[in-house]
Structure formats: C-alpha cells, structure tokens
Scaffold this active site. Sequence first.
Site, PDB file in Angstrom:
ATOM      1  N   SER A  61       0.815  -1.223   0.000  1.00 40.20           N
ATOM      2  CA  SER A  61       0.000   0.000   0.000  1.00 40.20           C
ATOM      3  C   SER A  61       0.846   1.269   0.000  1.00 40.20           C
ATOM      4  O   SER A  61       0.503   2.250  -0.663  1.00 40.20           O
ATOM      5  CB  SER A  61      -0.944   0.000   1.206  1.00 40.20           C
ATOM      6  N   ASP A 443      -4.278  -0.508  -5.585  1.00 43.30           N
ATOM      7  CA  ASP A 443      -2.844  -0.270  -5.385  1.00 43.30           C
ATOM      8  C   ASP A 443      -2.025  -1.553  -5.479  1.00 43.30           C
ATOM      9  O   ASP A 443      -0.819  -1.516  -5.718  1.00 43.30           O
ATOM     10  CB  ASP A 443      -2.598   0.411  -4.036  1.00 43.30           C
TER      11      ASP A 443
END
Length: 509
Positions: A61, A443
């Site tokens: 992330s 992501d």
Amino acid sequence: MRKPTALIILDGFGLREETYGNAVAQAKKPNFDGYWNKFPHTTLTACGEAVGLPEGQMGNSEVGHLNIGAGRIVYQSLTRVNVAIREGEFDKNETFQSAIKSVKEKGTALHLFGLLSDGGVHSHMNHMFALLRLAAKEGVEKVYIHAFLDGRDVGPKTAQSYIDATNEVMKETGVGQFATISGRYYSMDRDKRWDRVEKCYRAMVNGEGPTYKSAEECVEDSYANGIYDEFVLPSVIVNEDNTPVATINDDDAVIFYNFRPDRAIQIARVFTNEDFREFDRGEKVPHIPEFVCMTHFSETVDGYVAFKPMNLDNTLGEVVAQAGLKQLRIAETEKYPHVTFFFSGGREAEFPGEERILINSPKVATYDLKPEMSIYEVTDALVNEIENDKHDVIILNFANCDMVGHSGMMEPTIKAVEATDECLGKVVEAILAKDGVALITADHGNADEELTSEGEPMTAHTTNPVPFIVTKNDVELREGGILGDIAPTMLTLLGVEQPKEMTGKTIIK
C-alpha cells in the site's frame, strides 16, 4: 455545480482468472462488473520494477500510493542501485568517481565495507561487485573488503557461498582482498551497544582481534566453535608474516555499500564524526576525506552520499493545488496515511485547497470479524461531500479487500469485496449525477488469492494486475499501464498540464 474527478482505490483488489481461492472472482459485485462492461477499462501492473521494487516482488500500500500520487516510478533503494548498474549510470556516479580520484592521486587505499549477502534488505553483494569492477576499470590498485557477515536476512550458515562469489569477482577483476571479517551483530548494531561496534572499528583501523590467513579460515574456525555468521567476532585477515592485509589509514577512502540506513549509522559515525565520544577511539583516528555512503544515512553521519534522496516534487496533490482546484482525501484509519502522507510523496502537510476526512476504523481484534469495517460511514461522508459541490478532485481509499484479505479467510473476504462493491456503486452514481468522472483502480492485489494450492490461508499481497476503469465513454485506453500512469491520466481529464517531474504517461490514447 462542480464536476468532480474522483480516484477510487480499492485497496487489495487484484484480478486473476482462476476462481479457486479468489474472493474477488467469487463475490457478487454487480456494480464493478457493470462498470467494467460498460466503460473503457484496462489493467495495470502494480508490482516489481513497475513500482520501483525488485522484479517479481509484490506491491504494497505504501509503495502503491507513493507511485500513484507521484505519477512516476518511485524507485526503492535496492532497485534504484540495480537500475543504475544495469544502465551504466553507476560507474559515472560523481561521488564514487571522487573517492577513486582521491586514492589514485594520493596512492592510498579504497576500502569497501558492508553486509556481504544477497538478502537485499540492507545491502546486496552485487553492488559491492559493481564497485570492484569499477575500481578495476579505473586502475585502483589497493582495494580492501571489510565484510560484514549476515546470517539473518539469509540462512545462518551461508557466509562461505558469499565469500566464494566475492573471490570469483576478485579473480575476474584482478583487484580486492579481504581485510576484516565481522558478524553483523558487531558491525551493524543500532541499539547503542557501542562495545560491539568498537570491536569492529579496532579490527578495521588497528588490526586488533583474532587473526586468520583467509576469510574461509575465519568462518571455518568460528563454525567449529559454534559461532555462526551473524555473530562472528571481528577478525583480521593477515599476510604470511602475520601483518594485517590492510588497516584503514589517513587519506584512504571508504565506500559503505549498505543502502538501508538504520544499521549503518553507528559504524559510519565512528569514522565520520570528529567529536565522536561514544568510546575512546585511541591514538589512531584516521582522517578519511572521502567517506561515501550508498544512500543518505542520517544527519549525524558526515559522509558523502552516492544516491541522494529523491525529492518528489510536483505530485498530483501539488499540481492540483497549483491549478487552484479543491481536493479531498478520504479514508478510514487503516488507510488514512496512504491517501495523505504517501500519496503526497512523503509530505505530512496539506496543500492549499486540500481537505481531509478521516473515518475511524472499527475497534475489533481482527477485521474478518467485521468485513465491512467502516466502509458505509466513509461512503455516507463522501456522498454528502459530493452532493454539496465542494471538491474538484477526490482521492478515496476503500480498505476492506486488503485488510480483510490479510486474514486468508475466504468467507469474510468475499463479504469485504461485496461491501466494497455496494459502496462503489453509491459513490460512482453520486459522481455521475454531478456529470463527474470516476477512475476505479487498486494499489495491489490481495483478496484475489486467499488460499494456497494446498488450501492453506494465503495472507500476503499478490503480484496480479489491478483494474483501471474510467467512467467516460468518449475515451480510449491503452494497454501496458502502471500505477505511475494514473496521475497523468487524471491531469488529462482535468485539462491540467503534466509537469516534467511526472514521467508517467497518460493511459488515455
């Protein structure tokens, strides 16, 4: 009425054809599937070198949001050095060249020290090999290696294979000799246990410590005494006449090839701080005009830096602010730093015209107990903002597919995907009602692989591609995009010029 352009990041939502263990594929997600079929879409690479990580390494992330917000590949240190070697920039590095020039002019020695392994956490031996080849190419005669043995990021008894590999490169290049060997327990302490660092320093500078005729002999003897790589006592390699092969002296140069700072700072300080007081360095304190650190270690280390920090100027948030547009960052607690600090390239402060909304994540032991987390509260808050015409640009993160995906449990993760899909529908409909446009992406993957082939829980991220949908039918998207291409695409849709620092390319054809 504002027509918002919204980036919706479905954290941990990867795409994989195989349905076994795939919560994304097994979940009922009429909204996502509907947008995928109705609007222009493609997939993006979110792992490996495409996001600045080593080839094949799964994304995460922090790295994902950094790349998305920066609009370029943000190279992590290991990859940055690897790419420099591959593209021939390594040998041209001014800091290395300055150190080499210094020792050639003065007839002094070049010392290479760092962790000798291919662990890739603190260092990589290939970087040291590149330095040996560079020294040979530049005609440096006296090159000495002070090897820090690993045994922690790699197997506990693997030093011999790395010594063998180094011997091969020294033979190939005709330069280099081992001068000292020491376990990382001593050379790479980070907890102010200065007595350990002192042993290493005295071996390197004064030739003090156990002596051996070769690195191999040192390792063999340590193993015979039940001491393995990490804990090998700082030892000195000596010539036939028992004098040290090399010690560090005035006007020598040092290149410290560890790229991760935390365990490099203390030993670097001993060599670079004139007012060093943590232990008495004794009579001999060599003056080293060229002490080179691979990356920026710390303000407390007075060395030169070969790979300086990358300043991420002109990230999406900054460019949007300069264009006079209002932006909103919204997420629940678990992903709030990602849509703020990481998305802004490591900047804490808000940009002018930036607003932030943080919704608290639920207080449960693990999120599989509450797969919806706080997604309904995030959605309600955002829909309210959209209806009030407050923002031109919205950055939203839905955390569920990642945070529940880490459980490795199919049923809760399917519920997480379904809650995400329900809320995705509410947000996109609110945006379309304002004649706005949504960019739907992720992501990295996670929920797309919840079980191993043996049926065990799979809790890690995946290397699968992520979706990219633009809810606008008059655009065409190209293939082969990466996360760093999202910001340029948003700027295209906003009609804002892409700055030169953003090296990503718009996905709109």
